[in-house]
Motif scaffolding. Structure first.
Motif, PDB file in Angstrom:
ATOM      1  N   VAL A  63       0.799  -1.233   0.000  1.00 38.21           N
ATOM      2  CA  VAL A  63       0.000   0.000   0.000  1.00 38.21           C
ATOM      3  C   VAL A  63       0.834   1.286   0.000  1.00 38.21           C
ATOM      4  O   VAL A  63       0.277   2.375  -0.096  1.00 38.21           O
ATOM      5  CB  VAL A  63      -0.989   0.035   1.202  1.00 38.21           C
ATOM      6  CG1 VAL A  63      -1.914  -1.163   1.176  1.00 38.21           C
ATOM      7  CG2 VAL A  63      -0.248   0.110   2.532  1.00 38.21           C
ATOM      8  N   GLU A  64       2.152   1.164   0.083  1.00 42.24           N
ATOM      9  CA  GLU A  64       2.986   2.368   0.156  1.00 42.24           C
ATOM     10  C   GLU A  64       2.697   3.291  -1.034  1.00 42.24           C
ATOM     11  O   GLU A  64       2.778   2.876  -2.182  1.00 42.24           O
ATOM     12  CB  GLU A  64       4.501   2.028   0.129  1.00 42.24           C
ATOM     13  CG  GLU A  64       4.995   1.197   1.276  1.00 42.24           C
ATOM     14  CD  GLU A  64       4.654  -0.287   1.130  1.00 42.24           C
ATOM     15  OE1 GLU A  64       4.691  -0.997   2.134  1.00 42.24           O
ATOM     16  OE2 GLU A  64       4.302  -0.717   0.001  1.00 42.24           O
ATOM     17  N   GLY A  65       2.382   4.531  -0.721  1.00 42.46           N
ATOM     18  CA  GLY A  65       2.183   5.545  -1.757  1.00 42.46           C
ATOM     19  C   GLY A  65       0.857   5.429  -2.496  1.00 42.46           C
ATOM     20  O   GLY A  65       0.551   6.242  -3.373  1.00 42.46           O
ATOM     21  N   ALA A  66       0.046   4.411  -2.161  1.00 40.71           N
ATOM     22  CA  ALA A  66      -1.242   4.257  -2.853  1.00 40.71           C
ATOM     23  C   ALA A  66      -2.269   5.207  -2.230  1.00 40.71           C
ATOM     24  O   ALA A  66      -2.276   5.406  -1.017  1.00 40.71           O
ATOM     25  CB  ALA A  66      -1.728   2.817  -2.745  1.00 40.71           C
ATOM     26  N   THR A  67      -3.129   5.780  -3.070  1.00 41.01           N
ATOM     27  CA  THR A  67      -4.107   6.749  -2.556  1.00 41.01           C
ATOM     28  C   THR A  67      -5.533   6.340  -2.942  1.00 41.01           C
ATOM     29  O   THR A  67      -5.757   5.736  -3.993  1.00 41.01           O
ATOM     30  CB  THR A  67      -3.805   8.160  -3.108  1.00 41.01           C
ATOM     31  OG1 THR A  67      -3.548   8.050  -4.508  1.00 41.01           O
ATOM     32  CG2 THR A  67      -2.612   8.785  -2.411  1.00 41.01           C
TER      33      THR A  67
END
Ligand SMILES: Cc1ncc(COP(=O)(O)O)c(C=O)c1O
Length: 468
Positions: free
Chosen positions: A172-176
């Motif tokens: 999920v890193e950096g996912a918006t």
């Protein structure tokens, strides 16, 4: 040891005892269903009194369950809000039906294990059948599937896990993620649970009709892409809790397709309205979602807990959840068999689909269509009644059986109106906030509500407003 005490230590009642107790339970329920409208909408008990009543260790020697029923009838059943009361207009009402209630008793009585095909083949088949029907009414393709869950909160969570697995491979890193400020809090909670930080959530201001604005969404996505972030999911509403607003589903589907985002539609409250002509019109584009939440315990008149997640491609749901442990090797021998545990968090699970199936078979789909349509009409009647009286302002016109309004300019007055109605006991409504102003809200989905119920409720509200 006599027979009956021997039975007791086996945690069992005799045949006659079961009959007597069971008949009493049924009588109590029948009286409740028949009479609920004649009593108050319910009561909020004083915590000091109520908690003390039950804050005790259970007795060493058992008691007669029929006596206990009398205690429940005195202390428990009246000291709740009757969310099934025809004049309960607060939050999202729970206008369950008697057949659904009996189905719950049957499912619990036979204690059907609805986690695997091996444990409950027929139950799994019934669930599959009802889920497929729900997929069809929502316009999903044959490859779609889903699962019964406790409610909309778990449906949103389950859908978002599928989205995360499918598009992000769980990283999920950096996912918006994007949704409007009218979105149910369960979405934010689900995102938190599955590892998203507040800075990855874009709670966008809704437009003047409380809908997610395409322009705002487009700009937010572009902004995030420019920052090197990874936009991945849009959550749209098919009937917000506050106002019943439906986001522009077709436009959102276009944008999601162009941007390669997962489109989840939270129709926990509103999606079931697609059964009616009114709902079908409002929910155009629902069929383009990647996943949908739809709660039969709301607008399909089922007892709690009965939510449902539907996913356009069932394989994606399965790949997000399936694990094959050693001790379930007998469960996973055949690929043809539907194992509900492969599609969600629960292994041991109750047979929730039974109540939906039994209710639909008993009353027929036409009755459900008509019941939903009636809900639309009742909120519109409430709006007309309010507009006909001086001092009332409509903050959000009737849509999806929901209308928001207020009397005068004081926020405090709206709260006092809620309290006055609660004390009066004839009808119950609750307040919310719309753009910072406290609003009263009626949600009119109970099929047993009459036009007279609405007219008299507005009349009482009007009287209280003028007195206060
Ligand atoms: C739009 C919406 N989504 C989700 C939920 C949460 O559903 P549940 O309370 O069944 O978990 C609700 C509940 O009212 C709702 O209205």
């Amino acid at each position: 040891m006599n027979d009956s005490s021997a039975d007791r230590s086996r945690i069992a009642l005799s045949r006659d005892e079961m009959r007597e107790f069971g008949y009493q339970v049924v009588d109590l329920l029948v009286e409740h269903f028949a009479n609920v409208r004649n009593g108050p909408v319910g009561a909020k008990a004083d915590p000091a009194r109520m908690v003390a009543l039950f804050d005790q260790d259970p007795p060493e020697a058992g008691r007669d369950p029929n006596d206990l029923l009398a205690q429940l009838d005195r202390d428990v059943f009246p000291n709740n809000l009757h969310v099934d009361h025809p004049r309960f207009f607060a939050f999202v009402p729970g206008p369950n039906n008697f057949v659904s209630t009996m189905a719950d008793a049957l499912a619990a009585g036979f204690n059907i294990f609805n986690g695997t095909w091996l444990g409950g083949s027929a139950a799994a088949a019934v669930e599959l059948g009802v889920v497929r029907w729900l997929c069809r009414i929502c316009g999903f393709p044959d490859a779609a599937g889903g699962l019964f869950l406790s409610g909309g909160s778990m449906a949103n969570l389950t859908a978002l896990v599928a989205a995360r697995h499918s598009l992000l491979k769980d990283r999920v890193e950096g996912a918006t993620v994007y949704f409007s400020d009218q979105t149910h809090s369960s979405v934010e909670r689900a995102l938190r649970v599955i590892g998203f930080l507040p800075e990855q959530m874009r709670k966008l201001p809704s437009d003047e009709h409380f809908r997610l604005s395409i322009q705002t969404l487009r700009a937010a996505i572009a902004d995030d892409r420019a920052k090197g972030l990874r936009p991945f999911c849009v959550i749209a509403n098919a009937g917000t809790t506050n106002t019943g607003a439906v986001d522009p589903l077709n436009e959102l589907a276009d944008l999601a397709a162009k941007e390669k985002l997962w489109l989840h539609i939270d129709g926990a409250f509103g999606a079931a309205a697609i059964l009616s002509e009114r709902g079908k019109e409002l929910l155009k584009g629902l069929e383009r979602a990647d996943s949908i939440s739809l709660d039969p315990h709301k607008w399909l008149f089922q007892s709690f807990e009965c939510g449902c997640v539907l996913v356009r491609d069932a394989v994606l749901l399965k790949s997000a959840f399936q694990i094959k442990p050693d001790y379930l090797r007998d469960v996973h021998r055949s690929e043809q068999e539907f194992n509900p545990c492969d599609y969600g968090v629960q292994l041991s699970r109750s047979f929730r689909a039974l109540k939906v199936w039994l209710s639909l078979q008993t009353f027929g789909v036409t009755a459900f269509r008509e019941a939903i349509t009636r809900g639309f009409g009742l909120a519109e009647l409430a709006e007309r009644e309010l507009r006909a009286r001086k001092g009332w302002e409509i903050l959000s016109p009737a849509q999806m059986a929901t209308v928001c309004f207020r009397f005068g300019n004081s926020d405090d007055l709206q709260t006092r109106l809620v309290d006055a109605m609660m004390k009066d006991g004839y009808a119950l409504l609750t307040s919310t906030e719309l753009r910072g102003a406290v609003a009263l809200r009626l949600c009119t989905i109970n099929p047993r509500t009459t036009e007279q119920d609405i007219i008299e409720t507005v009349e009482r509200l009007d009287n209280f407003a003028r007195k206060l």
